[in-house]
Design a protein around this motif. Structure first.
Motif, PDB file in Angstrom:
ATOM      1  N   TYR A 158      -2.099   9.520   7.182  1.00 15.94           N
ATOM      2  CA  TYR A 158      -2.087  10.031   5.815  1.00 15.94           C
ATOM      3  C   TYR A 158      -2.380   8.957   4.760  1.00 15.94           C
ATOM      4  N   ILE A 159      -2.468   7.698   5.184  1.00 13.00           N
ATOM      5  CA  ILE A 159      -2.748   6.614   4.243  1.00 13.00           C
ATOM      6  C   ILE A 159      -4.257   6.447   4.084  1.00 13.00           C
ATOM      7  N   LYS A 160      -4.723   6.548   2.850  1.00 12.13           N
ATOM      8  CA  LYS A 160      -6.165   6.392   2.592  1.00 12.13           C
ATOM      9  C   LYS A 160      -6.533   4.957   2.251  1.00 12.13           C
ATOM     10  N   ASN A 161      -5.653   4.233   1.585  1.00  7.02           N
ATOM     11  CA  ASN A 161      -5.956   2.868   1.151  1.00  7.02           C
ATOM     12  C   ASN A 161      -5.166   1.849   1.961  1.00  7.02           C
ATOM     13  N   ARG A 162      -5.777   1.370   3.045  1.00  6.99           N
ATOM     14  CA  ARG A 162      -5.071   0.404   3.891  1.00  6.99           C
ATOM     15  C   ARG A 162      -4.955  -0.956   3.236  1.00  6.99           C
ATOM     16  N   LYS A 163      -5.809  -1.268   2.279  1.00  4.80           N
ATOM     17  CA  LYS A 163      -5.696  -2.540   1.567  1.00  4.80           C
ATOM     18  C   LYS A 163      -4.388  -2.628   0.786  1.00  4.80           C
ATOM     19  N   GLY A 164      -3.845  -1.466   0.435  1.00  4.53           N
ATOM     20  CA  GLY A 164      -2.609  -1.456  -0.343  1.00  4.53           C
ATOM     21  C   GLY A 164      -1.360  -1.678   0.488  1.00  4.53           C
ATOM     22  N   ILE A 165      -1.497  -1.644   1.810  1.00  2.00           N
ATOM     23  CA  ILE A 165      -0.332  -1.779   2.693  1.00  2.00           C
ATOM     24  C   ILE A 165       0.424  -3.078   2.442  1.00  2.00           C
ATOM     25  N   PHE A 166      -0.305  -4.170   2.232  1.00  2.00           N
ATOM     26  CA  PHE A 166       0.325  -5.489   2.167  1.00  2.00           C
ATOM     27  C   PHE A 166       1.166  -5.656   0.897  1.00  2.00           C
ATOM     28  N   GLU A 167       0.633  -5.219  -0.247  1.00  2.00           N
ATOM     29  CA  GLU A 167       1.435  -5.284  -1.470  1.00  2.00           C
ATOM     30  C   GLU A 167       2.583  -4.279  -1.405  1.00  2.00           C
ATOM     31  N   TYR A 168       2.346  -3.133  -0.781  1.00  2.00           N
ATOM     32  CA  TYR A 168       3.392  -2.121  -0.620  1.00  2.00           C
ATOM     33  C   TYR A 168       4.591  -2.701   0.138  1.00  2.00           C
ATOM     34  N   VAL A 169       4.315  -3.415   1.226  1.00  2.00           N
ATOM     35  CA  VAL A 169       5.388  -4.019   2.023  1.00  2.00           C
ATOM     36  C   VAL A 169       6.063  -5.152   1.258  1.00  2.00           C
ATOM     37  N   LEU A 170       5.255  -5.985   0.599  1.00  2.00           N
ATOM     38  CA  LEU A 170       5.821  -7.100  -0.166  1.00  2.00           C
ATOM     39  C   LEU A 170       6.749  -6.603  -1.264  1.00  2.00           C
ATOM     40  N   GLY A 171       6.407  -5.457  -1.848  1.00  2.00           N
ATOM     41  CA  GLY A 171       7.194  -4.919  -2.954  1.00  2.00           C
ATOM     42  C   GLY A 171       8.379  -4.078  -2.529  1.00  2.00           C
ATOM     43  N   GLY A 172       8.676  -4.062  -1.237  1.00  2.00           N
ATOM     44  CA  GLY A 172       9.853  -3.322  -0.770  1.00  2.00           C
ATOM     45  C   GLY A 172       9.559  -1.915  -0.307  1.00  2.00           C
ATOM     46  N   SER A 173       8.305  -1.583  -0.082  1.00  2.00           N
ATOM     47  CA  SER A 173       7.886  -0.266   0.430  1.00  2.00           C
ATOM     48  C   SER A 173       8.347   0.876  -0.462  1.00  2.00           C
ATOM     49  N   THR A 174       8.083   0.743  -1.772  1.00  2.00           N
ATOM     50  CA  THR A 174       8.495   1.792  -2.713  1.00  2.00           C
ATOM     51  C   THR A 174       7.333   2.401  -3.492  1.00  2.00           C
ATOM     52  N   ASP A 175       6.313   1.600  -3.785  1.00  2.00           N
ATOM     53  CA  ASP A 175       5.221   2.081  -4.637  1.00  2.00           C
ATOM     54  C   ASP A 175       4.126   2.745  -3.802  1.00  2.00           C
ATOM     55  N   THR A 176       4.283   4.046  -3.561  1.00  2.00           N
ATOM     56  CA  THR A 176       3.341   4.764  -2.692  1.00  2.00           C
ATOM     57  C   THR A 176       1.951   4.904  -3.315  1.00  2.00           C
ATOM     58  N   LYS A 177       1.850   4.689  -4.615  1.00  2.00           N
ATOM     59  CA  LYS A 177       0.523   4.773  -5.265  1.00  2.00           C
ATOM     60  C   LYS A 177      -0.433   3.742  -4.666  1.00  2.00           C
ATOM     61  N   LEU A 178       0.099   2.637  -4.183  1.00  2.00           N
ATOM     62  CA  LEU A 178      -0.736   1.590  -3.596  1.00  2.00           C
ATOM     63  C   LEU A 178      -1.444   2.072  -2.327  1.00  2.00           C
ATOM     64  N   LEU A 179      -0.883   3.078  -1.688  1.00  2.00           N
ATOM     65  CA  LEU A 179      -1.404   3.537  -0.403  1.00  2.00           C
ATOM     66  C   LEU A 179      -2.351   4.718  -0.529  1.00  2.00           C
ATOM     67  N   GLU A 180      -2.341   5.371  -1.674  1.00  2.00           N
ATOM     68  CA  GLU A 180      -3.158   6.570  -1.877  1.00  2.00           C
ATOM     69  C   GLU A 180      -2.934   7.549  -0.721  1.00  2.00           C
ATOM     70  N   VAL A 181      -1.689   7.942  -0.573  1.00  2.00           N
ATOM     71  CA  VAL A 181      -1.333   8.872   0.497  1.00  2.00           C
ATOM     72  C   VAL A 181      -2.099  10.174   0.325  1.00  2.00           C
TER      73      VAL A 181
END
Length: 389
Positions: free
Chosen positions: A286-309
């Motif tokens: 369901y994740i469209k933007n895999r580039k956003g995974i790394f910042e998402y994890v660094l930020g505590g896995s809260t900002d789902t906008k980074l992943l473009e679910v």
């Protein structure tokens, strides 16, 4: 600025004393040492980067008596010159004459200069080039350099900055970051996009250390004879990334690691847990933007906008809307479940499909899937307010 046209300088004279530095990828001298072929404001040699097509074209053009264009020299003193424009063509000529590459003859066979027929060698060496000798102030010369590089293969931003702020600092910086033979290039390439020859590693290093103010940083350090701060900061960022993320993924390349380092390097991370989380996200369809995974994890896995679910498909929205609305009308309550339990005027309002958004009943970030069983329609106001709760 004064210019003088010279029409009697031959290829042989230009290439007299030619030396090519394989390590740095540049032609050094010509005219028996009087000509600096690649002053620091020049880009690296790039004519060999396309498989040699452009450098071979230069040689073939000369042999066919096609013009290869005007060449400009900057007259530094009475008997010292540097190439203002034409260093790619001159380096191609010098490289060929010193047997660094071959061209194809009329039969498609590779032919080095040393193995060519004497008449062809003579023809090449005795070809006269059209050269303008230019004299002017440093600012005039550099302004002219930028002007004549508008056409052809234009200089990129960093190549122009190297020209404007040429000096000891640029020299040292290019030796480190613009050297395609640097043993660190492979490691850097995991996180930095581009190539050394086009100054993209240097641009990245400068961007990170200057927080985006590259021109200002280079201006202040133009006469510095070391690049210690630049090297230390760049390597610190690279080492930090590689220590936090044990796995190297292709999507890491070209991310804003300098910014991410500034935002997150003071936090502590368990590389084992980080890798496990990243792998889990990589496997999520369901994740469209895999580039956003790394910042998402660094930020505590809260900002789902980074992943473009991935959002719910239209057909799912319509099915859920129809079912939800029919049920709500029977109960004389709003088809938005959150409005229905409220106490305002919208408690019994039936919203149109266009006034509603599809929402995960169980938030995606908490394991909810993008399926019809986990979909509900909410009015836009409530959907935006709900977030990941």
């Amino acid at each position: 600025m004064n210019t003088t046209l010279k029409t009697n300088i031959t290829v042989k004279e230009i290439c007299d004393g030619f030396v090519y530095n394989e390590l740095e990828g540049k032609g050094l001298f010509g005219l028996s040492g009087k000509l600096t072929i690649q002053p620091e404001y020049q880009r690296n040699y790039i004519y060999a980067s396309d498989g040699g097509k452009r450098e071979m074209a230069v040689i073939e053009s000369v042999l066919k008596e096609y013009p290869i264009g005007l060449i400009y020299f900057n007259k530094v003193s009475s008997d010292k010159f540097e190439v203002l424009d034409g260093q790619q063509r001159i380096t191609s000529l010098g490289r060929f004459i010193t047997d660094k590459f071959a061209i194809k003859d009329e039969n498609g066979m590779e032919q080095y200069f040393g193995g060519m027929a004497k008449d062809k060698q003579k023809k090449l060496l005795e070809t006269k080039l059209l050269i303008y000798e230019c004299e002017g102030t440093e600012s005039q010369i550099k302004e002219w350099f930028k002007t004549i590089n508008i056409a052809g293969v234009p200089l990129n931003n960093q190549e122009l900055l190297n020209a404007v702020y040429s000096g000891p600092f640029v020299t040292k910086a290019k030796e480190e970051f613009s050297n395609s033979q640097n043993a660190n290039i492979q490691k850097w390439s995991a996180y930095v996009s581009g190539s050394a020859n086009r100054q993209e590693f240097l641009e990245c290093a400068l961007d990170w250390v200057s927080k985006g103010n590259i021109g200002d940083y280079m201006s202040k350090r133009r006469k510095d004879k070391n690049i210690d701060e630049l090297k230390k900061y760049f390597n610190t960022v690279i080492d930090w990334v590689s220590s936090v993320f044990a796995d190297v993924e292709s999507e890491m390349r070209g991310l804003e690691w300098g910014r991410l380092y500034e935002e997150y390097h003071q936090k502590t991370y368990n590389p084992v847990k980080v890798s496990a989380e990243a792998r889990k996200l990589y496997g999520d369809p369901y994740i469209k933007n895999r580039k956003g995974i790394f910042e998402y994890v660094l930020g505590g896995s809260t900002d789902t906008k980074l992943l473009e679910v991935r959002v719910f498909e239209e057909v799912i929205k319509r099915v859920v809307y129809t079912k939800q609305t029919a049920k709500a009308e029977k109960k004389s309550e709003s088809n938005c479940p959150l409005c229905a339990v409220g106490h305002d005027a919208n408690r019994e309002k039936i919203w149109s499909l266009g006034e509603m958004d599809a929402d995960h009943v169980a938030a995606w970030s908490k394991g909810g899937k993008t399926t019809i069983k986990n979909c509900e329609m909410l009015c836009k106001t409530h959907n935006r307010a709900k977030g990941n709760r």
